[in-house]
Design a protein around this motif. Structure first.
Motif, PDB file in Angstrom:
ATOM      1  N   VAL A  74       0.860  -1.178   0.000  1.00 20.44           N
ATOM      2  CA  VAL A  74       0.000   0.000   0.000  1.00 20.44           C
ATOM      3  C   VAL A  74       0.900   1.234   0.000  1.00 20.44           C
ATOM      4  O   VAL A  74       1.717   1.417   0.907  1.00 20.44           O
ATOM      5  CB  VAL A  74      -0.938   0.023   1.232  1.00 20.44           C
ATOM      6  N   ASN A  75       0.762   2.051  -1.035  1.00 19.67           N
ATOM      7  CA  ASN A  75       1.588   3.259  -1.188  1.00 19.67           C
ATOM      8  C   ASN A  75       3.071   2.927  -1.077  1.00 19.67           C
ATOM      9  O   ASN A  75       3.844   3.657  -0.470  1.00 19.67           O
ATOM     10  CB  ASN A  75       1.186   4.329  -0.168  1.00 19.67           C
ATOM     11  N   ALA A  76       3.451   1.795  -1.659  1.00 24.41           N
ATOM     12  CA  ALA A  76       4.843   1.328  -1.654  1.00 24.41           C
ATOM     13  C   ALA A  76       5.459   1.678  -3.006  1.00 24.41           C
ATOM     14  O   ALA A  76       5.030   1.161  -4.031  1.00 24.41           O
ATOM     15  CB  ALA A  76       4.888  -0.166  -1.407  1.00 24.41           C
ATOM     16  N   GLN A  77       6.450   2.521  -3.010  1.00 20.60           N
ATOM     17  CA  GLN A  77       7.058   3.002  -4.243  1.00 20.60           C
ATOM     18  C   GLN A  77       8.257   2.142  -4.651  1.00 20.60           C
ATOM     19  O   GLN A  77       9.103   1.827  -3.820  1.00 20.60           O
ATOM     20  CB  GLN A  77       7.516   4.454  -4.083  1.00 20.60           C
ATOM     21  N   ASN A  78       8.304   1.783  -5.931  1.00 15.96           N
ATOM     22  CA  ASN A  78       9.457   1.095  -6.527  1.00 15.96           C
ATOM     23  C   ASN A  78       9.856  -0.180  -5.787  1.00 15.96           C
ATOM     24  O   ASN A  78      11.033  -0.455  -5.591  1.00 15.96           O
ATOM     25  CB  ASN A  78      10.654   2.050  -6.619  1.00 15.96           C
ATOM     26  N   PHE A  79       8.874  -0.987  -5.388  1.00 23.57           N
ATOM     27  CA  PHE A  79       9.196  -2.251  -4.731  1.00 23.57           C
ATOM     28  C   PHE A  79       9.499  -3.320  -5.778  1.00 23.57           C
ATOM     29  O   PHE A  79       9.069  -3.237  -6.925  1.00 23.57           O
ATOM     30  CB  PHE A  79       8.065  -2.703  -3.799  1.00 23.57           C
ATOM     31  N   VAL A  80      10.260  -4.344  -5.373  1.00 24.80           N
ATOM     32  CA  VAL A  80      10.569  -5.481  -6.230  1.00 24.80           C
ATOM     33  C   VAL A  80      10.382  -6.753  -5.401  1.00 24.80           C
ATOM     34  O   VAL A  80      10.946  -6.882  -4.314  1.00 24.80           O
ATOM     35  CB  VAL A  80      12.008  -5.431  -6.780  1.00 24.80           C
ATOM     36  N   VAL A  81       9.578  -7.671  -5.940  1.00 26.68           N
ATOM     37  CA  VAL A  81       9.397  -8.995  -5.353  1.00 26.68           C
ATOM     38  C   VAL A  81       9.962  -9.977  -6.369  1.00 26.68           C
ATOM     39  O   VAL A  81       9.471 -10.046  -7.493  1.00 26.68           O
ATOM     40  CB  VAL A  81       7.907  -9.287  -5.062  1.00 26.68           C
ATOM     41  N   ARG A  82      11.019 -10.716  -6.000  1.00 27.69           N
ATOM     42  CA  ARG A  82      11.727 -11.569  -6.952  1.00 27.69           C
ATOM     43  C   ARG A  82      11.963 -12.961  -6.362  1.00 27.69           C
ATOM     44  O   ARG A  82      12.316 -13.089  -5.197  1.00 27.69           O
ATOM     45  CB  ARG A  82      13.068 -10.925  -7.286  1.00 27.69           C
ATOM     46  N   ASP A  83      11.747 -13.987  -7.209  1.00 29.93           N
ATOM     47  CA  ASP A  83      12.015 -15.372  -6.791  1.00 29.93           C
ATOM     48  C   ASP A  83      11.262 -15.724  -5.507  1.00 29.93           C
ATOM     49  O   ASP A  83      11.827 -16.254  -4.550  1.00 29.93           O
ATOM     50  CB  ASP A  83      13.516 -15.606  -6.613  1.00 29.93           C
ATOM     51  N   VAL A  84       9.964 -15.421  -5.513  1.00 29.56           N
ATOM     52  CA  VAL A  84       9.102 -15.641  -4.354  1.00 29.56           C
ATOM     53  C   VAL A  84       7.960 -16.564  -4.757  1.00 29.56           C
ATOM     54  O   VAL A  84       7.466 -16.503  -5.875  1.00 29.56           O
ATOM     55  CB  VAL A  84       8.566 -14.285  -3.831  1.00 29.56           C
ATOM     56  N   GLU A  85       7.534 -17.417  -3.827  1.00 29.18           N
ATOM     57  CA  GLU A  85       6.379 -18.291  -4.027  1.00 29.18           C
ATOM     58  C   GLU A  85       5.300 -17.921  -3.018  1.00 29.18           C
ATOM     59  O   GLU A  85       5.594 -17.730  -1.836  1.00 29.18           O
ATOM     60  CB  GLU A  85       6.777 -19.750  -3.841  1.00 29.18           C
ATOM     61  N   MET A  86       4.057 -17.810  -3.488  1.00 29.07           N
ATOM     62  CA  MET A  86       2.904 -17.599  -2.616  1.00 29.07           C
ATOM     63  C   MET A  86       1.976 -18.780  -2.813  1.00 29.07           C
ATOM     64  O   MET A  86       1.418 -18.956  -3.892  1.00 29.07           O
ATOM     65  CB  MET A  86       2.216 -16.282  -2.942  1.00 29.07           C
ATOM     66  N   ALA A  87       1.832 -19.616  -1.780  1.00 33.99           N
ATOM     67  CA  ALA A  87       1.106 -20.884  -1.892  1.00 33.99           C
ATOM     68  C   ALA A  87      -0.079 -20.910  -0.938  1.00 33.99           C
ATOM     69  O   ALA A  87       0.085 -20.712   0.262  1.00 33.99           O
ATOM     70  CB  ALA A  87       2.040 -22.046  -1.575  1.00 33.99           C
ATOM     71  N   GLY A  88      -1.261 -21.159  -1.482  1.00 29.22           N
ATOM     72  CA  GLY A  88      -2.433 -21.355  -0.639  1.00 29.22           C
ATOM     73  C   GLY A  88      -2.886 -20.136   0.125  1.00 29.22           C
ATOM     74  O   GLY A  88      -3.436 -20.257   1.215  1.00 29.22           O
TER      75      GLY A  88
END
Length: 191
Positions: A74-88
């Protein structure tokens, strides 16, 4: 922050510029979602990690499991999420909202379920409220309602070299679409 192998509780709210690098998504696990104080009263009150009013935050090498969202921005500028798994995830895999700008790279979002109590369909990635987000070189599968969802005028979702498959129907919400764009949001898709 370098995070070693193990299981860690969720409900982590980041409000500053931080980089969190796990060993790898198979070994560094956020094993539960927890309440995010800034999100209480919203339709997605729990998450593994929430980026609230941050700039330049990076998350890498993590796996999220649990009874809420994997990641909230939320209102997060220039974030990077890399090589991540979201399960269930429960309700949504990842929620990006407000003035957030960022990208998900080599991310695997799968097996999300609706949260009937909060009225959230179970989308893999949900962008809203004017956010601008890119998902690149990723896989979204077995989400509920929609794999990727963008809503509200000013919201921009860019999909690059990403596969969305096996989206399930979420009765009472969405009929099982790979990608859904509503209420003036903009979509760009390549590859």
């Amino acid at each position: 922050l370098l995070v070693g192998p193990g299981e860690y509780p969720g409900g982590i709210e980041l409000t500053g510029s931080v980089q969190i690098h796990g060993l790898c998504s198979a070994k560094t696990i956020i094993a539960s979602a927890g309440p995010i104080p800034a999100m209480q009263g919203s339709s997605v009150p729990n998450a593994g990690i929430a980026l609230i009013d941050t700039s330049g935050t990076q998350l890498a090498g993590l796996r999220f499991e649990g009874d809420g969202a994997g990641i909230i921005a939320v209102n997060a500028q220039n974030f990077v999420v890399r090589d991540v798994e979201m399960a269930g995830s429960f309700g949504v895999g990842a929620l990006v909202s407000g003035t957030s700008t960022g990208e998900f790279v080599r991310t695997w979002i799968h097996d999300t379920d609706p949260d009937a109590g909060q009225g959230v369909a179970g989308s893999g990635l949900h962008a809203e409220g004017g956010a601008a987000v890119t998902i690149r070189d990723s896989l979204v599968e077995r989400a509920s309602g929609s794999g990727l969802l963008a809503v509200h005028s000013g919201t921009y979702l860019s999909i690059v070299d990403t596969t969305v498959r096996d989206t399930r129907s979420a009765p009472g919400y969405l009929p099982g679409m790979g990608c859904a764009v509503y209420a003036g949001a903009t979509l760009s898709a390549h590859g």
